[in-house]
Scaffold this active site. Structure first.
Site, PDB file in Angstrom:
ATOM      1  N   LYS A 104       0.851  -1.193   0.000  1.00  0.00           N
ATOM      2  CA  LYS A 104       0.000   0.000   0.000  1.00  0.00           C
ATOM      3  C   LYS A 104       0.890   1.248   0.000  1.00  0.00           C
ATOM      4  CE  LYS A 104      -4.265   1.286   2.440  1.00  0.00           C
ATOM      5  NZ  LYS A 104      -4.929   1.297   3.758  1.00  0.00           N
TER       6      LYS A 104
HETATM    7  O1  G3P Z   1      -7.452   2.618   5.001  1.00  0.00           O
HETATM    8  C1  G3P Z   1      -7.933   3.933   4.997  1.00  0.00           C
HETATM    9  C2  G3P Z   1      -9.122   4.049   5.880  1.00  0.00           C
HETATM   10  O2  G3P Z   1      -8.866   3.333   7.077  1.00  0.00           O
HETATM   11  C3  G3P Z   1      -9.480   5.496   6.237  1.00  0.00           C
HETATM   12  O3  G3P Z   1     -10.738   5.438   6.893  1.00  0.00           O
HETATM   13  O4  G3P Z   1     -12.494   6.176   8.506  1.00  0.00           O
HETATM   14  O5  G3P Z   1     -10.068   6.850   8.857  1.00  0.00           O
HETATM   15  O6  G3P Z   1     -11.395   7.850   6.950  1.00  0.00           O
HETATM   16  P1  G3P Z   1     -11.178   6.636   7.867  1.00  0.00           P
END
Ligand code: G3P
Length: 215
Positions: free
Chosen positions: A80
């Site tokens: 990633k």
């Molecule tokens: O992998 C990226 C994801 O975890 C981001 O999610 O909810 O932190 O915007 P969030």
């Protein structure tokens, strides 16, 4: 459809992947820390799972060192890489080395298409974070999907950063290839309260009529 869990909770991953058809696991450095996991543990997960591990280096050299480390631990790992100026270079280098990559932290169509141009295997647009910028995150990802189709690109979308199932449902209905959701959102996905109420009524009617809970 491919469904990924966005977590580094090793115990939960093993439990859920044993009972549900989970395609893979995504995480980011903050999730690994929050879930008190190690890169080694993540790389030791069932080989049948697609596991996406994010590099943390800030230079091309350091990102490639990170990539080499996780590839040594798990040869089929998906590396990633954030879509930063350095990240695009690394995506391009790893693509030429036939390494599968997930371009992450994508917030607009241009980023997505350039990451695909750099050879990213997968793209992770952050739906809810796009929404937080007062932009329609769901429509943005649908636009990405259509642009990739128009270009007959082999790059696939794993949409990330969801806060509700409406966002997930709309993207899947539009044909987006995959989503990655938190364990909390996955539990809401599989345990719908309206479904539960309907089933409880069926059971209650049956028990009243026959005084037992089986056919
Ligand atoms: O992998 C990226 C994801 O975890 C981001 O999610 O909810 O932190 O915007 P969030």
């Amino acid at each position: 459809m491919e469904l990924y869990l966005d977590t580094a909770n090793i115990k939960l991953i093993k439990q859920m992947c044993e009972i549900y058809p989970i395609s893979g696991i995504t995480c980011n450095p903050s999730i690994v820390i929050k879930d008190n996991a190690t890169i080694e543990e993540m790389c030791s997960l069932d080989e049948r799972l697609k596991v996406c591990i994010q590099v943390i280096g800030e230079t091309v050299e350091d990102m490639l060192v990170d990539a080499d480390k996780i590839l040594a631990l798990r040869p089929n790992v998906i590396v990633k890489v954030p879509v930063t100026p350095v990240g695009y270079q690394v995506l391009h280098i790893l693509s030429k080395k036939k390494v599968h990559t997930l371009a992450t932290a994508i917030h607009n169509v241009a980023q997505a298409l350039f990451a695909a141009q750099c050879g990213a295997t997968y793209l992770a647009p952050y739906v809810n974070r796009i929404c937080e910028n007062d932009v329609d995150g769901v429509q943005t990802v649908i636009d990405m999907h259509h642009a990739l189709l128009n270009q007959q690109s082999s790059t696939k979308i794993i949409a990330a950063s969801f806060k509700n199932l409406y966002q997930v449902s709309t993207l899947l209905a539009a044909g987006v290839d995959a989503v990655t959701v938190s364990p909390e959102l996955f539990n809401k996905w599989i345990d719908n309260q309206d479904t539960r109420l309907a089933v409880d009524k069926f059971t209650s009617d049956w028990q009243k009529a026959f005084n037992y809970k089986h056919l």
